[in-house]
Design an enzyme around this catalytic site. Structure first.
Site, PDB file in Angstrom:
ATOM      1  N   HIS A 181      35.614 -54.764   2.276  1.00  0.00           N
ATOM      2  CA  HIS A 181      36.130 -53.901   1.204  1.00  0.00           C
ATOM      3  C   HIS A 181      35.268 -54.013  -0.049  1.00  0.00           C
ATOM      4  O   HIS A 181      35.508 -54.843  -0.935  1.00  0.00           O
ATOM      5  CB  HIS A 181      37.583 -54.295   0.902  1.00  0.00           C
ATOM      6  CG  HIS A 181      38.294 -53.321   0.015  1.00  0.00           C
ATOM      7  ND1 HIS A 181      39.668 -53.297  -0.109  1.00  0.00           N
ATOM      8  CD2 HIS A 181      37.840 -52.345  -0.799  1.00  0.00           C
ATOM      9  CE1 HIS A 181      40.020 -52.342  -0.955  1.00  0.00           C
ATOM     10  NE2 HIS A 181      38.913 -51.760  -1.405  1.00  0.00           N
TER      11      HIS A 181
ATOM     12  N   HIS B 236      32.960 -51.660  -3.065  1.00  0.00           N
ATOM     13  CA  HIS B 236      32.592 -50.370  -3.674  1.00  0.00           C
ATOM     14  C   HIS B 236      31.152 -50.475  -4.166  1.00  0.00           C
ATOM     15  O   HIS B 236      30.863 -51.255  -5.062  1.00  0.00           O
ATOM     16  CB  HIS B 236      33.534 -50.050  -4.841  1.00  0.00           C
ATOM     17  CG  HIS B 236      34.955 -49.849  -4.400  1.00  0.00           C
ATOM     18  ND1 HIS B 236      35.458 -48.615  -4.067  1.00  0.00           N
ATOM     19  CD2 HIS B 236      35.962 -50.735  -4.183  1.00  0.00           C
ATOM     20  CE1 HIS B 236      36.730 -48.743  -3.685  1.00  0.00           C
ATOM     21  NE2 HIS B 236      37.054 -50.027  -3.741  1.00  0.00           N
TER      22      HIS B 236
ATOM     23  N   ASN C  53      34.850 -43.772  -2.040  1.00  0.00           N
ATOM     24  CA  ASN C  53      35.216 -43.098  -3.300  1.00  0.00           C
ATOM     25  C   ASN C  53      34.043 -43.071  -4.280  1.00  0.00           C
ATOM     26  O   ASN C  53      34.098 -43.582  -5.386  1.00  0.00           O
ATOM     27  CB  ASN C  53      36.458 -43.740  -3.940  1.00  0.00           C
ATOM     28  CG  ASN C  53      36.254 -45.197  -4.324  1.00  0.00           C
ATOM     29  OD1 ASN C  53      35.491 -45.900  -3.692  1.00  0.00           O
ATOM     30  ND2 ASN C  53      36.949 -45.640  -5.365  1.00  0.00           N
TER      31      ASN C  53
ATOM     32  N   ASP D  28      40.763 -44.862   0.197  1.00  0.00           N
ATOM     33  CA  ASP D  28      40.961 -45.942  -0.775  1.00  0.00           C
ATOM     34  C   ASP D  28      40.864 -45.391  -2.188  1.00  0.00           C
ATOM     35  O   ASP D  28      39.966 -44.619  -2.497  1.00  0.00           O
ATOM     36  CB  ASP D  28      39.881 -47.014  -0.570  1.00  0.00           C
ATOM     37  CG  ASP D  28      40.035 -48.170  -1.544  1.00  0.00           C
ATOM     38  OD1 ASP D  28      41.145 -48.369  -2.061  1.00  0.00           O
ATOM     39  OD2 ASP D  28      39.035 -48.878  -1.778  1.00  0.00           O
TER      40      ASP D  28
ATOM     41  N   HIS E 133      44.050 -54.873   0.545  1.00  0.00           N
ATOM     42  CA  HIS E 133      44.537 -55.676  -0.589  1.00  0.00           C
ATOM     43  C   HIS E 133      46.062 -55.713  -0.784  1.00  0.00           C
ATOM     44  O   HIS E 133      46.591 -55.202  -1.768  1.00  0.00           O
ATOM     45  CB  HIS E 133      43.873 -55.249  -1.905  1.00  0.00           C
ATOM     46  CG  HIS E 133      43.740 -53.767  -2.131  1.00  0.00           C
ATOM     47  ND1 HIS E 133      44.733 -52.886  -1.884  1.00  0.00           N
ATOM     48  CD2 HIS E 133      42.694 -53.047  -2.608  1.00  0.00           C
ATOM     49  CE1 HIS E 133      44.316 -51.681  -2.179  1.00  0.00           C
ATOM     50  NE2 HIS E 133      43.080 -51.746  -2.619  1.00  0.00           N
TER      51      HIS E 133
ATOM     52  N   ASP F 181      37.513 -56.305  -2.416  1.00  0.00           N
ATOM     53  CA  ASP F 181      37.687 -55.086  -3.217  1.00  0.00           C
ATOM     54  C   ASP F 181      36.741 -55.123  -4.429  1.00  0.00           C
ATOM     55  O   ASP F 181      37.134 -54.805  -5.563  1.00  0.00           O
ATOM     56  CB  ASP F 181      39.131 -54.882  -3.681  1.00  0.00           C
ATOM     57  CG  ASP F 181      39.367 -53.465  -4.234  1.00  0.00           C
ATOM     58  OD1 ASP F 181      38.488 -52.610  -4.064  1.00  0.00           O
ATOM     59  OD2 ASP F 181      40.426 -53.230  -4.840  1.00  0.00           O
TER      60      ASP F 181
END
Ligand code: DOR
Ligand code: ZN
Length: 468
Positions: free
Chosen positions: A62, A64, A96, A154, A234, A307
């Site tokens: 996870h 970004h 995203n 997400d 999460h 995350d």
């Protein structure tokens, strides 16, 4: 390509249930040999791993990475560099971005670029719906063919149960896990933290736990009906843990992750309006935090994922309600998890820690990682589990306070008083201060003294990180 002999470490491979002292040989990019003692060969670089663990490279499912579109926050390269500095050799990037990764062309581009630009393996999680708008499911076979390993909206969770059901049917047909950030927006609209004591004190709108649990239940029911593999991102609530346990017992294909920050922090971290403690789902109550810990200990929660959500300083400098959600985590994850573990009345065995951060997440996403099996590509991390180090986001040395005593749980505060070593802050005698490499520095752990660090990280046998 150089060859290496990792000497005299504690070799931990959960995939083979291996926990033994010895040597690991890396030759031609692969794990070549594991034995109690190996003789160095000509041309081999010998690395002394006494007091260290030798483990499969960590896996973060996870992350970004912000490309395309937000490279001021992070890039495939800087995110990859942060990953290997944190001991990760495989990461999954979230869709995203701007534009979102909802087309085969974009997925193919990220896969190809990451191959060239990132020092670690990058796997792409594509969008679940077109434009991540929660209306029209994506073309799953095309995304899979382009290299996507799972699908997720997400950050923009699908609100319509009907759309989610169709998306799950589509993903199930092509063996793609459906990865969900569970949040019912009708319950959380306008919230910037958890709805609880601290939000009431601060006068901030909070998101109730039900914003998460309502969607966990809905998604699990839909997964039951559609047969898809549902992965819950999460987890942040005690009831969420109970729901995952319940649905697992019903035979639903459901897996779940928890982040290091949800294991260590509570809503109290937001008390001084620290926007670096603002993330979604939010930090919740001490009861939630404790239940998440139990969820890990009882194997209801499958794995740990960061995350990692980088944001620029000017974005996080806004007033709390306006600042974006998210914290960086790649470089602090291992140190946080080992710190958390050291605070448990009965700490987990090192093999289990490696399982939670490597073998288990690899299995959840079906990645070719998480093992030291002889013959496999040498994704290996050498971990010093005893190194205490202080987190320093670059350029913030003067503004940092040793904040950990104020926001750790009571149990930790007790230990603080027991241990004069703790909480001395930046540059204290005997403390290693480490600057973060990620392009963004939004961590709630600034000034914290963490425990354990990746000393060497190898990706496919190439030494990509060496701690100085
Ligand atoms: O904290 C978060 N950050 N939660 C999300 O849902 C999105 C993420 C991000 O992309 O910044
Ligand atoms: Zn996320």
């Amino acid at each position: 390509m150089s060859n290496y002999l990792l000497k005299n470490g504690r070799i931990l491979d959960p995939a083979q249930n291996l926990d033994q002292r010895g040597d690991v040989r890396i030759r031609g990019g692969r794990v070549a040999e594991i034995a109690p003692s190996l003789t160095p060969e000509t041309g081999e670089r010998v690395i002394d791993c006494s007091d260290c663990w030798i483990a499969p490279g960590l896996v973060d499912i996870h992350v970004h990475l912000r490309e395309p579109g937000q490279s001021h926050k992070e890039t495939l390269q800087t995110g990859g560099e942060a990953a290997v500095a944190g001991g990760f050799t495989s990461i999954c990037c979230m869709p995203n971005t701007d534009p979102p990764l909802d087309s085969p062309t974009l997925v193919r581009e990220i896969v190809a670029r990451a191959e060239r630009e990132s020092p670690c393996a990058v796997y792409v999680v594509a969008a679940l719906t077109q434009g991540m708008r929660g209306e029209v499911p994506c073309d799953y076979p095309a995304l899979k063919q382009a290299g996507a390993i799972a699908c997720s909206d997400d950050a923009f969770p699908v609100q319509s149960a009907e759309v989610m059901r169709r998306a799950m049917l589509g993903c199930a047909a092509y063996g793609l896990p459906v990865v969900t950030h569970c949040e019912d927006k009708t319950l959380s609209e306008g919230a910037s933290m958890h709805a609880g004591v601290v939000s009431a004190q601060l006068g901030l709108k909070g998101a109730p736990s039900s914003a998460e649990t309502v969607q966990i239940a809905r998604n699990a029911l839909l997964a039951h009906e559609t047969g898809c593999h549902l992965h819950i991102q999460h987890l942040s609530t005690a009831v969420g843990v109970e729901l995952v346990r319940f649905f697992k017992a019903q035979g639903v294909r459901i897996t779940a992750e928890v982040s290091p920050h949800h294991l260590l922090l509570t809503e109290a971290a937001c008390a001084a309006f620290d926007t670096d403690a603002k993330m979604n789902p939010p930090l919740r109550s001490e009861a939630d935090r404790a239940a998440l810990a139990q969820g890990v200990l009882r194997s209801v929660i499958d794995c740990i994922a960061t995350d990692h959500a980088p944001h620029a300083p000017f974005e996080k400098a806004q007033p709390f309600p306006a600042a974006p959600f998210g914290v960086v985590g790649l470089e602090t994850a291992l140190g946080c998890v080992l710190l958390w573990n050291s605070q448990l009345p009965q700490p987990l065995e090192p093999l289990r820690i490696v399982h939670l951060l490597s073998t288990a997440p690899a299995r959840v996403m079906g990645l070719p990682a998480g093992t030291l099996a002889v013959g496999t590509p040498a994704d290996v991390v050498v971990i010093d589990p005893n190194l205490r180090w202080t987190v320093m986001p670059v350029g913030e040395a003067n503004s940092m306070l040793p904040s950990s005593p104020r926001i750790l749980s009571h149990r930790t505060e007790e230990r603080e008083s027991e241990s004069p070593q703790r909480g001395r802050g930046v540059g204290g005698e005997g403390i290693t201060v480490i600057e973060l490499r990620s392009k963004s520095k939004n961590t709630p752990f600034k000034g914290w003294e963490l425990l354990g660090k990746a000393r060497y990280t190898f990706v496919k046998g190439v030494l990509v990180h060496q701690a100085d």
